[in-house]
Scaffold this motif. Structure first.
Motif, short mmCIF file in Angstrom:
data_model
loop_
_atom_site.label_atom_id
_atom_site.label_comp_id
_atom_site.label_asym_id
_atom_site.label_seq_id
_atom_site.Cartn_x
_atom_site.Cartn_y
_atom_site.Cartn_z
N LYS A 129 0.76 -1.25 -0.16
CA LYS A 129 0.09 0.00 -0.02
C LYS A 129 0.89 1.41 -0.28
O LYS A 129 1.66 1.50 1.02
N VAL A 130 0.83 2.04 -1.21
CA VAL A 130 1.54 3.19 -1.29
C VAL A 130 1.04 4.17 -0.65
O VAL A 130 -0.22 4.59 -0.96
N VAL A 131 1.62 4.94 0.27
CA VAL A 131 0.83 5.84 1.20
C VAL A 131 1.19 7.35 1.05
O VAL A 131 0.64 8.34 1.37
N GLY A 132 2.30 7.34 0.15
CA GLY A 132 2.83 8.58 -0.24
C GLY A 132 4.13 8.51 -0.83
O GLY A 132 4.86 7.61 -1.33
N HIS A 133 4.47 9.81 -1.57
CA HIS A 133 5.61 9.79 -2.35
C HIS A 133 6.01 11.22 -2.42
O HIS A 133 5.39 12.17 -2.01
N ALA A 134 7.40 11.18 -2.69
CA ALA A 134 8.18 12.64 -2.68
C ALA A 134 9.11 12.59 -3.87
O ALA A 134 9.64 11.62 -4.42
N ALA A 135 9.26 13.98 -4.59
CA ALA A 135 10.34 14.08 -5.66
C ALA A 135 11.65 14.74 -5.03
O ALA A 135 12.59 14.81 -6.06
N THR A 136 11.72 15.07 -4.13
CA THR A 136 12.82 15.90 -3.25
C THR A 136 13.12 15.34 -2.13
O THR A 136 12.46 14.56 -1.30
N GLU A 137 14.44 15.58 -1.81
CA GLU A 137 14.99 14.94 -0.44
C GLU A 137 14.21 15.48 0.83
O GLU A 137 13.83 14.91 1.70
N MET A 138 14.14 17.00 0.68
CA MET A 138 13.44 17.63 2.01
C MET A 138 12.14 16.87 2.11
O MET A 138 11.73 16.77 3.24
N ASP A 139 11.37 16.95 1.14
CA ASP A 139 10.09 16.52 1.47
C ASP A 139 9.95 14.95 1.65
O ASP A 139 9.07 14.63 2.42
N ALA A 140 11.09 14.07 1.26
CA ALA A 140 10.98 12.84 1.56
C ALA A 140 11.27 12.93 3.10
O ALA A 140 10.78 12.01 3.71
N THR A 141 12.55 13.27 3.53
CA THR A 141 13.06 13.25 4.94
C THR A 141 12.04 13.68 6.05
O THR A 141 11.75 13.01 6.83
N LEU A 192 17.31 12.92 -7.35
CA LEU A 192 15.85 13.41 -7.23
C LEU A 192 15.91 15.16 -7.89
O LEU A 192 16.99 15.65 -8.31
N GLN A 193 14.71 15.49 -7.84
CA GLN A 193 14.61 16.94 -8.45
C GLN A 193 15.29 17.90 -7.53
O GLN A 193 15.78 18.79 -8.06
N GLU A 194 15.44 17.67 -6.23
CA GLU A 194 16.23 18.55 -5.48
C GLU A 194 16.67 17.50 -4.32
O GLU A 194 16.14 17.11 -3.91
N GLY A 195 18.02 17.68 -4.22
CA GLY A 195 18.71 17.08 -3.02
C GLY A 195 19.29 15.55 -3.80
O GLY A 195 19.04 15.50 -4.96
N SER A 196 19.24 14.56 -2.88
CA SER A 196 19.67 13.23 -3.20
C SER A 196 19.23 12.31 -2.07
O SER A 196 18.97 12.36 -1.10
N GLY A 197 18.89 10.91 -2.78
CA GLY A 197 18.51 9.87 -2.07
C GLY A 197 19.62 9.46 -0.91
O GLY A 197 19.04 9.02 0.01
N LEU A 198 20.77 9.81 -1.07
CA LEU A 198 21.63 9.48 -0.07
C LEU A 198 21.30 10.33 1.11
O LEU A 198 21.43 10.09 2.10
N GLY A 199 20.83 11.58 1.07
CA GLY A 199 20.49 12.42 1.94
C GLY A 199 18.96 11.67 2.79
O GLY A 199 19.21 11.92 3.98
N VAL A 200 18.32 11.31 1.93
CA VAL A 200 17.17 10.62 2.51
C VAL A 200 17.52 9.59 3.32
O VAL A 200 16.78 9.29 4.53
N LEU A 201 18.50 8.49 2.90
CA LEU A 201 19.01 7.60 3.59
C LEU A 201 19.42 8.01 4.90
O LEU A 201 19.31 7.46 6.22
#
Length: 131
Positions: A29-41, A60-69
């Motif tokens: 069940k996908v409950v959400g999504h983001a295209a930027t590091e800031m929104d995801a974090t 990502l559009q802004e930032g990096s998946g590494l930052g999300v990790l």
């Protein structure tokens, strides 16, 4: 029981295909999504403890998946973070694992393995709730 999942992906076509396929084959069940590091974090922190799987692209559009990790290293043991990228070089894999990724998959040639991982996580979650 569906695996509560959050997607971090900035390509709308890939995002739509991931949602459709994951919900069809892996009881996700996908409950959400983001295209930027800031929104995801921000979402992962606000919803701490209320998600089970995060699928993260690196570019990502802004930032990096590494930052999300890095931003969700202090998660619960049942919460898994998977990198799904077109750039799964040895260096990228090593860095992602150092930052706490549970697995890294290449979009171009490891989608079957990625979907198998998601199916296995769903099954693991079902088993843990039955005990």
């Amino acid at each position: 029981m569906a695996l509560i999942t959050y997607l971090v992906e900035d390509n709308q076509t890939i995002l739509d295909n991931l949602i459709e396929t994951l919900e069809e084959i892996a009881s996700v069940k996908v409950v959400g999504h983001a295209a930027t590091e800031m929104d995801a974090t921000r979402w992962l922190l606000i919803n701490d403890g209320h998600w089970q799987l995060a699928v993260v692209d690196l570019f990502l559009q802004e930032g990096s998946g590494l930052g999300v990790l890095a931003g969700c290293r202090q998660r619960e043991p049942y919460q898994k973070v998977v990198v799904l990228t077109n750039y799964a070089t040895d260096d990228v894999r090593r860095r992602a694992m150092e930052l706490g990724a549970d697995a890294v998959f290449d979009k171009s040639n490891q989608l079957d393995e990625f979907f198998d991982y998601c199916v296995a996580e769903t099954a693991r979650e079902v088993m843990s709730t039955q005990h």
